[in-house]
Write a protein that holds these residues in place. Structure first.
Motif, PDB file in Angstrom:
ATOM      1  N   ILE A 170     -15.554  11.637  -2.348  1.00  0.00           N
ATOM      2  CA  ILE A 170     -14.990  10.322  -2.713  1.00  0.00           C
ATOM      3  C   ILE A 170     -13.472  10.459  -2.794  1.00  0.00           C
ATOM      4  O   ILE A 170     -12.950  11.346  -3.477  1.00  0.00           O
ATOM      5  N   TRP A 171     -12.781   9.581  -2.072  1.00  0.00           N
ATOM      6  CA  TRP A 171     -11.316   9.629  -2.085  1.00  0.00           C
ATOM      7  C   TRP A 171     -10.817   8.681  -3.170  1.00  0.00           C
ATOM      8  O   TRP A 171     -11.063   7.479  -3.116  1.00  0.00           O
ATOM      9  N   ALA A 172     -10.073   9.223  -4.139  1.00  0.00           N
ATOM     10  CA  ALA A 172      -9.598   8.378  -5.252  1.00  0.00           C
ATOM     11  C   ALA A 172      -8.118   8.642  -5.537  1.00  0.00           C
ATOM     12  O   ALA A 172      -7.671   8.512  -6.670  1.00  0.00           O
ATOM     13  N   ALA A 173      -7.361   9.018  -4.487  1.00  0.00           N
ATOM     14  CA  ALA A 173      -5.947   9.366  -4.725  1.00  0.00           C
ATOM     15  C   ALA A 173      -5.032   8.341  -4.072  1.00  0.00           C
ATOM     16  O   ALA A 173      -5.261   7.955  -2.937  1.00  0.00           O
ATOM     17  N   GLY A 174      -4.016   7.922  -4.785  1.00  0.00           N
ATOM     18  CA  GLY A 174      -2.950   7.107  -4.179  1.00  0.00           C
ATOM     19  C   GLY A 174      -3.335   5.669  -3.858  1.00  0.00           C
ATOM     20  O   GLY A 174      -4.509   5.347  -3.706  1.00  0.00           O
ATOM     21  N   ILE A 175      -2.334   4.804  -3.750  1.00  0.00           N
ATOM     22  CA  ILE A 175      -2.583   3.403  -3.366  1.00  0.00           C
ATOM     23  C   ILE A 175      -1.579   2.976  -2.291  1.00  0.00           C
ATOM     24  O   ILE A 175      -0.515   3.568  -2.145  1.00  0.00           O
ATOM     25  N   LYS A 176      -1.928   1.946  -1.552  1.00  0.00           N
ATOM     26  CA  LYS A 176      -0.947   1.267  -0.694  1.00  0.00           C
ATOM     27  C   LYS A 176      -1.338  -0.206  -0.547  1.00  0.00           C
ATOM     28  O   LYS A 176      -2.514  -0.574  -0.714  1.00  0.00           O
ATOM     29  N   GLY A 177      -0.353  -1.027  -0.241  1.00  0.00           N
ATOM     30  CA  GLY A 177      -0.609  -2.453  -0.066  1.00  0.00           C
ATOM     31  C   GLY A 177      -1.322  -2.707   1.251  1.00  0.00           C
ATOM     32  O   GLY A 177      -1.294  -1.862   2.153  1.00  0.00           O
ATOM     33  N   PRO A 178      -1.972  -3.886   1.409  1.00  0.00           N
ATOM     34  CA  PRO A 178      -2.636  -4.195   2.680  1.00  0.00           C
ATOM     35  C   PRO A 178      -1.638  -4.164   3.848  1.00  0.00           C
ATOM     36  O   PRO A 178      -0.477  -4.544   3.687  1.00  0.00           O
ATOM     37  N   GLN A 179      -2.121  -3.733   5.000  1.00  0.00           N
ATOM     38  CA  GLN A 179      -1.271  -3.527   6.181  1.00  0.00           C
ATOM     39  C   GLN A 179      -0.523  -4.798   6.606  1.00  0.00           C
ATOM     40  O   GLN A 179       0.626  -4.741   7.032  1.00  0.00           O
ATOM     41  N   PHE A 180      -1.180  -5.993   6.470  1.00  0.00           N
ATOM     42  CA  PHE A 180      -0.549  -7.212   6.998  1.00  0.00           C
ATOM     43  C   PHE A 180       0.769  -7.551   6.294  1.00  0.00           C
ATOM     44  O   PHE A 180       1.579  -8.311   6.808  1.00  0.00           O
ATOM     45  N   LEU A 181       1.012  -6.949   5.118  1.00  0.00           N
ATOM     46  CA  LEU A 181       2.260  -7.238   4.402  1.00  0.00           C
ATOM     47  C   LEU A 181       3.455  -6.612   5.123  1.00  0.00           C
ATOM     48  O   LEU A 181       4.591  -7.055   4.957  1.00  0.00           O
ATOM     49  N   GLN A 182       3.171  -5.588   5.924  1.00  0.00           N
ATOM     50  CA  GLN A 182       4.235  -4.827   6.593  1.00  0.00           C
ATOM     51  C   GLN A 182       5.088  -5.706   7.520  1.00  0.00           C
ATOM     52  O   GLN A 182       6.288  -5.539   7.596  1.00  0.00           O
ATOM     53  N   ASN A 183       4.481  -6.663   8.208  1.00  0.00           N
ATOM     54  CA  ASN A 183       5.246  -7.518   9.128  1.00  0.00           C
ATOM     55  C   ASN A 183       5.031  -8.976   8.777  1.00  0.00           C
ATOM     56  O   ASN A 183       4.487  -9.749   9.546  1.00  0.00           O
ATOM     57  N   LEU A 184       5.455  -9.368   7.596  1.00  0.00           N
ATOM     58  CA  LEU A 184       5.154 -10.718   7.142  1.00  0.00           C
ATOM     59  C   LEU A 184       6.422 -11.581   7.205  1.00  0.00           C
ATOM     60  O   LEU A 184       7.092 -11.812   6.212  1.00  0.00           O
ATOM     61  N   ASP A 185       6.718 -12.018   8.398  1.00  0.00           N
ATOM     62  CA  ASP A 185       7.849 -12.925   8.656  1.00  0.00           C
ATOM     63  C   ASP A 185       9.124 -12.500   7.916  1.00  0.00           C
ATOM     64  O   ASP A 185       9.781 -13.316   7.251  1.00  0.00           O
ATOM     65  N   GLY A 186       9.450 -11.218   8.015  1.00  0.00           N
ATOM     66  CA  GLY A 186      10.737 -10.731   7.508  1.00  0.00           C
ATOM     67  C   GLY A 186      10.795 -10.411   6.024  1.00  0.00           C
ATOM     68  O   GLY A 186      11.857 -10.040   5.521  1.00  0.00           O
ATOM     69  N   LEU A 187       9.661 -10.505   5.300  1.00  0.00           N
ATOM     70  CA  LEU A 187       9.707 -10.117   3.882  1.00  0.00           C
ATOM     71  C   LEU A 187       9.880  -8.596   3.804  1.00  0.00           C
ATOM     72  O   LEU A 187       9.307  -7.860   4.605  1.00  0.00           O
ATOM     73  N   GLU A 188      10.670  -8.139   2.818  1.00  0.00           N
ATOM     74  CA  GLU A 188      10.968  -6.708   2.727  1.00  0.00           C
ATOM     75  C   GLU A 188       9.823  -5.949   2.068  1.00  0.00           C
ATOM     76  O   GLU A 188       9.304  -6.399   1.024  1.00  0.00           O
ATOM     77  N   THR A 189       9.472  -4.804   2.626  1.00  0.00           N
ATOM     78  CA  THR A 189       8.415  -3.967   2.020  1.00  0.00           C
ATOM     79  C   THR A 189       8.914  -2.526   1.878  1.00  0.00           C
ATOM     80  O   THR A 189       9.884  -2.132   2.522  1.00  0.00           O
ATOM     81  N   ASN A 190       8.213  -1.735   1.063  1.00  0.00           N
ATOM     82  CA  ASN A 190       8.537  -0.304   0.986  1.00  0.00           C
ATOM     83  C   ASN A 190       7.551   0.483   1.865  1.00  0.00           C
ATOM     84  O   ASN A 190       6.745  -0.114   2.594  1.00  0.00           O
ATOM     85  N   LYS A 191       7.603   1.809   1.728  1.00  0.00           N
ATOM     86  CA  LYS A 191       6.791   2.668   2.626  1.00  0.00           C
ATOM     87  C   LYS A 191       5.300   2.465   2.430  1.00  0.00           C
ATOM     88  O   LYS A 191       4.497   2.768   3.306  1.00  0.00           O
ATOM     89  N   ILE A 192       4.900   2.004   1.234  1.00  0.00           N
ATOM     90  CA  ILE A 192       3.455   1.819   1.012  1.00  0.00           C
ATOM     91  C   ILE A 192       3.076   0.330   1.051  1.00  0.00           C
ATOM     92  O   ILE A 192       2.153  -0.104   0.357  1.00  0.00           O
ATOM     93  N   ASN A 193       3.781  -0.417   1.882  1.00  0.00           N
ATOM     94  CA  ASN A 193       3.471  -1.834   2.162  1.00  0.00           C
ATOM     95  C   ASN A 193       3.592  -2.770   0.966  1.00  0.00           C
ATOM     96  O   ASN A 193       3.039  -3.871   1.007  1.00  0.00           O
ATOM     97  N   GLN A 194       4.262  -2.343  -0.096  1.00  0.00           N
ATOM     98  CA  GLN A 194       4.423  -3.280  -1.221  1.00  0.00           C
ATOM     99  C   GLN A 194       5.615  -4.191  -0.944  1.00  0.00           C
ATOM    100  O   GLN A 194       6.646  -3.727  -0.429  1.00  0.00           O
TER     101      GLN A 194
END
Ligand SMILES: Cc1cc2nc3c(=O)[nH]c(=O)nc-3n(C[C@H](O)[C@H](O)[C@H](O)COP(=O)(O)OP(=O)(O)OC[C@H]3O[C@@H](n4cnc5c(N)ncnc54)[C@H](O)[C@@H]3O)c2cc1C
Length: 438
Positions: free
Chosen positions: A272-296
């Protein structure tokens, strides 16, 4: 037809710990007084508080009795609900796109749709980050949703059934949990307890037959929490016989084993993998909104996204850096208590925005961290303005831990209904098996 036409349109995407509390609070105030049209959108039809998922995975909680139906919550609290998965944004047109949906038998249900907003809140949470470890997607179970938690439970029940029927009494189930943060530790303790209970119901999954290994890349369990808590938890894990391997990075996961970077090979039946989090992938290219390396999405302390004042974000999918009075700064951690506090601030800020008042800045109050070790105990600290940090352990810590969920319920249902739910839970516990056995 929308009866609220002409009102300010507040669209909240994501009905989790933060988004659902926000929709409920805004509904009870602005929605009830017809001062705004509040629409909640979620990819699912029901909500379950994510910190309960390890109990669902172990079978100690029946997720169906603790889930909340969005349509019912919306009608009780003066907001609207639409099922849908956001996959696009047009900031100029002030619209979001929802992907087309199908029903459980894959029959098309709803086409791709466009929703208009005046104020948009993105609260889509996070999921586990496997850091692209080879074999993780194919060979690991995850704990991001009710379905995944139930998959873990099904897997363990099926395995117990199978070994119960086998002649060889020495068959062992090797469970490896990658990540000894709060999720990994709580899951390990819950699975250990479930193994004890299974044997009570005649399944061969006694503690002696279940070996749970917690693997952690940092040099101690709970590396993000104070060392005192980490030590307390390590003692409890040792006491109940959970094997921990700290300073261990997993490099490859195979069907029956996993390999570590320092050359160890660990036999596994369930990983079972229970380490680390990241935001959903679609946030990465959301009409110019700024994100960090983990899609937040990067947000100001007002919780407005850095590129667009009409779009707010909260909870796990937002990265909010706060500068304190002494000049030091920190990023708000991805925790339920942060999402809860941000929902409270955003309720105020959205009302202020409608009245063209200046927005307030988010101040995170760390109320402490409690780690549940199933029925064994809980360990953690509570932070108070007057008392500072108080270390808690055992029964009292467990009571405080359980109260966190009750606070979420109070935000959603109010005091009286939460009281009634507590009575219902007590009755259910005395009339049903202590473990879900199917
Ligand atoms: C097993 C586990 C145990 C935890 N234990 C604790 C704990 O003890 N204490 C603590 O403080 N925190 C804990 N956490 C963390 C806590 O659950 C999260 O910090 C919190 O749920 C974040 O709230 P959120 O509103 O940001 O997101 P979530 O609660 O994850 O909600 C996100 C919502 O968005 C929806 N969604 C996602 N993508 C889309 C999309 N594209 N379109 C529409 N809807 C979408 C999802 O269906 C979901 O309903 C735990 C997490 C896990 C997984």
């Amino acid at each position: 037809m929308n009866k609220n036409q002409g009102l300010h349109r507040i669209v909240i995407v994501g009905g989790g710990a933060g988004g659902l509390e926000l929709a409920t609070r805004l509904g009870r105030t602005l929605g009830r007084k017809k001062q705004a049209d509040i629409l909640l959108i979620d990819a699912r039809m029901t909500h379950i508080w994510k910190p309960l998922l390890h109990e669902v995975a172990a079978g100690s909680l029946n997720s169906y009795s603790d889930e909340l139906n969005y349509l019912a919550q919306a009608s009780w609290n003066h907001f609207r609900f639409q099922p849908g998965t956001m996959n696009g944004l047009n900031r100029k047109e002030k619209t979001i796109t929802l992907a087309s949906t199908t029903d459980t038998s894959n029959t098309p249900l709803l086409p791709e749709r466009t929703i208009e907003y005046d104020t948009l809140v993105i609260a889509v949470g996070s999921h586990t980050n496997d850091f692209n470890t080879p074999g993780a997607q194919e060979n690991c179970l995850f704990l991001d949703s009710r379905e995944q938690a139930e998959r873990i439970h099904q897997h363990l029940i099926s395995r117990s059934m199978k070994i119960t029927e086998q002649e060889d009494a020495d068959t062992t189930t090797n469970i490896a949990i990658i990540g000894a943060g709060a999720t990994g530790v709580e899951l390990a303790a819950e699975l250990h307890h479930a193994a004890q209970l299974m044997s009570r119901y005649g399944l061969k999954s006694d503690v002696g037959n279940t070996r749970i290994t917690l693997l952690e890349g940092g040099n101690r369990v709970l590396p993000a929490l104070p060392e005192r808590i980490s030590k307390g938890v390590q003692l409890q894990l040792d006491r109940i016989g959970i094997h921990t391997m700290t300073g261990t990075l997993v490099s490859q996961i195979n069907k029956d084993n996993l390999e570590t970077r320092d050359g160890k090979n660990i036999e596994t039946d369930v990983t079972i993998w229970a380490a680390g989090i990241k935001g959903p992938q679609f946030l990465q290219n959301l009409d110019g909104l700024e994100t960090n390396k983990i899609n937040q999405l990067l947000v100001h302390p007002t919780l407005q996204t850095t590129q667009d004042d009409n779009i707010f974000s909260l909870g796990d999918c937002a990265s909010c850096t706060i500068t304190q009075k002494n000049g030091t700064s920190f990023t708000v951690p991805p925790r339920a208590q942060a999402a809860h506090q941000q929902a409270s601030l955003l309720t105020k800020n959205i009302k202020r925005r409608l009245q063209q008042q200046e927005l307030l800045s988010f101040e995170y109050r760390d109320h402490g961290s409690l780690i549940s070790l199933s029925s064994h105990s809980a360990v953690g600290n509570l932070m108070g303005n007057l008392t500072g940090s108080v270390m808690l352990e055992g029964w009292l810590a467990r009571m405080f831990y359980l109260s966190l969920y009750r606070l979420h319920q109070i935000a959603l249902y109010g005091f009286w209904r939460t009281g009634m739910l507590m009575v219902k839970d007590l009755l259910e516990r005395s009339t049903t098996p202590k473990l879900k056995l199917h």
